[in-house]
Scaffold this active site. Structure first.
Site, PDB file in Angstrom:
ATOM      1  CG  ASP A 114      98.197  46.128  30.090  1.00  0.00           C
ATOM      2  OD1 ASP A 114      98.497  44.974  30.440  1.00  0.00           O
ATOM      3  OD2 ASP A 114      97.472  46.882  30.750  1.00  0.00           O
ATOM      4  NE  ARG A 149     106.363  17.475  53.132  1.00  0.00           N
ATOM      5  CZ  ARG A 149     105.888  16.895  52.034  1.00  0.00           C
ATOM      6  NH1 ARG A 149     105.882  17.569  50.881  1.00  0.00           N
ATOM      7  NH2 ARG A 149     105.459  15.659  52.063  1.00  0.00           N
ATOM      8  CE  LYS A 175     102.484  47.623  35.488  1.00  0.00           C
ATOM      9  NZ  LYS A 175     102.485  46.674  34.358  1.00  0.00           N
ATOM     10  CE  LYS A 229     101.058  40.129  37.539  1.00  0.00           C
ATOM     11  NZ  LYS A 229      99.831  39.967  36.721  1.00  0.00           N
ATOM     12  CD  GLU A 254     100.884  48.682  31.498  1.00  0.00           C
ATOM     13  OE1 GLU A 254     101.221  47.649  32.107  1.00  0.00           O
ATOM     14  OE2 GLU A 254     100.154  49.569  31.989  1.00  0.00           O
TER      15      GLU A 254
END
Length: 283
Positions: free
Chosen positions: A219, A103, A170, A138, A198
């Site tokens: 963005d 597994r 950002k 991510k 960004e």
């Protein structure tokens, strides 16, 4: 191992994953109670769907951890695109060890091959445009190196590995600093060499470049706005389209002339590949 996994302790990952399955007793109670200690299996791992392969050497490491003498023949290379029904790996060894590791090995290769398979679809969608596909941060905690390895097998290029290898300024950073120019200026004064800025609006481009940004992340811009941004940048720094990118929209965005397109769903949303492992009693 035949794979490159910088900043990742593969042996520790193998041990921890098996320990999670074996629990505090360190036992596979089913195999121990049902399978004789001297029983041997032959096994075949195969693809049930068309896939791009990633993670077979890692899967093999799970089996070798429990049976160092196991015979393993990996039949296809990492990054290979194979049709449904392709044999990926043949194994011969101790039955208990193979069942205990099964597994963990399958979970890993299914997950990584799923990422590689989705990545290849995005790479194929922008073929011929000159645009380079990037992954993102991510990722599942603890699995970033593995997942970014899988995107490489699918044909993407790794973006930042973490918060340490480049500044990415950002909207929240800009808001606190008081503007894009000030935010970039502070990063430069801190000695950061790679400064990704960004921008959400075209009027942020010139102040950001003048302050010393070395890479612009455009963005959530549509293809028309991306073309305008690329024209304004005029090749001074690399440009990256990000946000709202799907298989249906990526081609038009790539044709805008951006250097890169980053896609979070490569690691965030890729379904597991359908890969099986069948055993038979063997010598």
């Amino acid at each position: 191992m035949g794979i490159l996994l910088p900043q990742f302790d593969l042996e520790a990952f193998i041990r921890a994953t098996l320990a999670e399955d074996l629990g505090p007793s360190g036992r596979d109670v089913t195999s121990e109670s049902v399978i004789p200690a001297d029983a041997r299996f032959a096994g075949t791992m195969d693809s049930r769907d068309p896939i791009v392969v990633a993670g077979l050497p890692i899967a093999a490491a799970f089996f070798r951890q429990l049976d160092p003498a196991i015979e393993i023949d990996i039949l296809v290379g990492e990054g290979a695109s194979v049709p449904a029904g392709t044999d990926l790996m043949h194994l011969k060894g101790k039955a208990r060890a193979m069942l205990t590791a099964e597994r963990s090995a399958l979970n890993t290769v299914q997950h990584l091959s799923g990422i590689a398979t989705m990545t290849r679809k995005y790479v194929d969608a922008i073929a011929g445009t000159g645009c380079i596909l990037l992954d993102t941060r991510k990722t599942i905690p603890g699995l970033r190196a593995l997942e970014k390895y899988a995107t490489r097998m699918g044909g993407a290029t790794n973006h930042r590995m973490g918060l340490w290898d480049a500044a990415m300024i950002k909207d929240n950073h800009v808001a606190v600093a008081g503007g894009v120019a000030e935010a970039v200026k502070r990063a430069r004064q801190a000695g950061v060499e790679r400064i990704i800025l960004e921008v959400d609006h075209l009027d942020q481009i010139e102040p950001g470049l003048a302050a010393g940004a070395t890479h612009l992340l455009l963005d959530n811009m549509d293809a028309k706005m991306l073309r305008e941004a690329v024209a304004l940048v005029a090749g001074r720094v690399p440009t990256e389209a990000s946000g709202g990118v799907t298989l249906e929209t990526i081609r038009a965005k790539a044709e805008s002339g951006v250097t890169f397109i980053s896609v979070g769903r490569l690691t965030q949303s890729a379904p597991a590949a359908d890969i099986g492992l069948d055993f038979s009693i063997g010598s």
